[in-house]
Design an enzyme around this catalytic site. Structure first.
Site, PDB file in Angstrom:
ATOM      1  N   SER A 292       0.812  -1.217   0.000  1.00  0.00           N
ATOM      2  CA  SER A 292       0.000   0.000   0.000  1.00  0.00           C
ATOM      3  C   SER A 292       0.851   1.276   0.000  1.00  0.00           C
ATOM      4  CB  SER A 292      -0.960  -0.051   1.194  1.00  0.00           C
ATOM      5  OG  SER A 292      -1.951   0.935   1.099  1.00  0.00           O
ATOM      6  N   ASP A 303       9.550   5.657 -10.338  1.00  0.00           N
ATOM      7  CA  ASP A 303       9.059   6.299 -11.561  1.00  0.00           C
ATOM      8  C   ASP A 303       9.849   7.552 -11.916  1.00  0.00           C
ATOM      9  OD1 ASP A 303       7.169   4.354 -11.791  1.00  0.00           O
ATOM     10  OD2 ASP A 303       5.428   5.639 -11.463  1.00  0.00           O
ATOM     11  N   LYS A 317      -0.684  -4.223  -3.286  1.00  0.00           N
ATOM     12  CA  LYS A 317      -1.991  -3.706  -2.856  1.00  0.00           C
ATOM     13  C   LYS A 317      -2.168  -2.295  -3.409  1.00  0.00           C
ATOM     14  CE  LYS A 317      -4.848  -2.519   1.168  1.00  0.00           C
ATOM     15  NZ  LYS A 317      -4.973  -1.066   0.936  1.00  0.00           N
TER      16      LYS A 317
END
Length: 549
Positions: A292, A303, A317
């Site tokens: 999460s 990224d 998740k």
């Protein structure tokens, strides 16, 4: 008693409710009212006619749990008597004395003392066995009941009667409950001369503040790079994840997007604050327990090519939950959206929307996973957690080690060791000598720790299959020979698995003197992920190459 028929009837109601998403609003409201009426009358008839007495609370709770479980594991009903525990998990705060306990057999023992709180100030020690709380014997209470007795209103008194090694009579210690705040950052310090190490275990309120304070303090001590350890971190508040990435990213950067059925849940979260350092080299440690919010931090830094991710593939998740109040002080935690990293990746690994015919859930197949590009052009994928830039092999504790931990033998030996060696040890350099480990082996000789290894289970299954296939009589001699060889090897098992047993023993022993921080430091010398991260951070060319910079 709950029968399959009742659950089947309830599932019919559920299927009808799901089908409503394809109906017009007026029809939808009618169908909702109709199915709720069916459920109410069904429950009334069961309650009146079922052969045995039924507990209404238990029966309804089973129905609610079955209904919500058909959606996903994160949509949950929290009844009034569980709300306080739910708040503790989400806020990291409760009223207590700052002691962590564990049941070993029929004993309740103190396994950790939190620094600066009543338990430490009142003289409670790791290894103490709690016999009574407020003169109520723990042997007469369930684990849940004793936990509620320990916690309570801030400022109220609580008295513990404890048995301590080396003290003949039980000790009676009085405390005042206070507001306990579980730290999101249980440890930060330097690894070597110039590498900062920050362990983040939760994302409750102030997580970003704690990480910021740790990072700032370590930079002042000369840190030139940082390891952010998210291993085993199950996640928590999304906004804390956003603010933690903001420590390493400039203002105005997209961190995460959420997309749901309701337009209000379609949100973009960007960095809003002045960062601490946008240039310092970063490595992030993750494993299968990183979920999460942990995946938001790791995925966002990946990224933007802002840090090297090291470890195992994360949990996967990618679902967002919010809490909604219900009647009678209960609550609903419900999944409202999926989240997406800056490149557009959703890292949710299980597809709860498309269940199999038997109700089971499958992982998103590799064939439909999509490729995305990071800021510097590296390829990353969605649909299955965060893939580390450097993969490390997971270390599974052997069954023997697990048994020694669960039965409390490692804990009890550590208590005995600390009693015989009262002088504090250095957490980073402490190591049991060969002689001391031999003393542990001798100490274990009269202990019952029988267990079946994975190999023994497989051998047993093979033997059973051989009997079914009528081959057992032919193979019996060989199977007996293998079984005897395994039994012979197990006689030397405490030596065979010495390294992993020794690690846990040393962490437990050091905790007696230096609490949680000492226990964490004692594990550094065995931690291959930390060693790998330090190696990468000390090799600037390799670090940049990994990030395609």
């Amino acid at each position: 008693m709950i029968t399959r028929k009742k659950l089947f009837a309830f599932s019919i109601v559920l299927v009808a409710l799901i089908a409503l998403s394809f109906t017009k609003p007026a029809e939808r409201y009618f169908e909702i009212a109709k199915n709720l009426d069916i459920f109410a009358t069904l429950f009334k008839e069961v309650n009146a006619l079922y052969v045995d007495d039924v507990n209404p609370n238990k029966l309804i709770r089973t129905g609610i749990d079955a209904m919500l479980n058909s959606l996903d594991p994160y949509t949950n009903y929290i009844p009034e008597d569980e709300v306080e525990d739910y708040r503790t998990v989400n806020t990291g705060q409760y009223g207590g004395i700052g002691a962590i306990t564990r049941e070993i057999g029929n004993r309740t023992v103190v396994t950790m003392i939190m620094e600066g709180y009543g338990a430490q100030k009142g003289g409670l020690k790791i290894g103490d066995e709690i016999q009574k709380i407020n003169d109520i014997e723990l042997a007469k209470l369930t684990r849940e009941e004793s936990g509620h007795l320990m916690k309570g209103q801030v400022g109220t008194p609580v008295t513990l009667t404890v048995k301590r090694k080396g003290v003949e009579q039980p000790l009676r210690i009085e405390f005042k409950r206070e507001k306990i705040k579980v730290n999101n950052v249980p440890y930060y310090g330097m690894v070597g001369n110039d590498v900062a190490y920050i362990q983040l275990s939760d994302f409750t309120p102030d997580a970003a503040k704690e990480v910021k304070n740790a990072l700032t303090a370590l930079k002042e001590k000369g840190a030139k790079s940082v390891i952010l350890d998210l291993r085993g971190n199950p996640g928590g508040l999304l906004i804390e994840a956003v603010n933690i990435t903001n420590l390493f990213l400039p203002k105005g950067k997209l961190v995460v997007s959420t997309k749901g059925k309701i337009p209000e849940n379609n949100l973009n979260y960007e960095t809003l604050n002045t960062p601490v350092d946008t240039e310092i080299p970063v490595t992030v440690l993750i494993n299968r327990g990183s979920a999460s919010a942990s995946e938001i931090v790791a995925g966002t830094l990946q990224d933007y090519d802002r840090g090297v991710i090291i470890g195992e593939k994360s949990y996967g998740k990618g679902l967002v939950q919010v809490s909604r109040p219900l009647s009678y002080n209960s609550q609903l935690k419900v999944t409202t959206a999926k989240y997406y990293t800056p490149t557009g990746r959703c890292i949710q690994v299980l597809d709860y929307t498309h269940r199999r015919e038997d109700g089971s859930v499958g992982s998103i197949p590799d064939s439909i996973k999509r490729a995305f590009k990071t800021s510097s052009g590296r390829t990353v994928y969605d649909g299955g957690g965060i893939d580390p830039d450097i993969k490390t092999e997971p270390k599974e504790a052997h069954v023997l080690t697990q048994v020694l931990f669960e039965k409390g033998f490692l804990f009890d030996f550590a208590t005995q060791y600390a009693f015989k060696h009262p002088e504090p040890v250095n957490p980073r350099t402490f190591s049991l000598t060969e002689e001391e480990y031999q003393q542990f082996i001798v100490w274990m000789k009269d202990k019952n720790y029988k267990y079946k290894s994975y190999l023994e289970y497989e051998l047993q299954e093979f033997s059973e299959e051989a009997k079914k296939e009528k081959y057992y009589s032919e193979l019996k001699g060989q199977l007996d020979q293998i079984s005897n060889r395994i039994a012979e090897s197990k006689k030397n098992e405490l030596v065979l698995y010495k390294d992993e047993i020794k690690l846990l023993l040393e962490e437990d022993i050091v905790a007696r003197y230096h609490l949680e921080k000492g226990s964490i430091e004692a594990g550094f010398k065995y931690d291959d992920d930390v060693k790998k991260a330090t190696e990468i951070l000390h090799d600037n060319a390799k670090y940049k190459k990994l990030l395609n910079l």
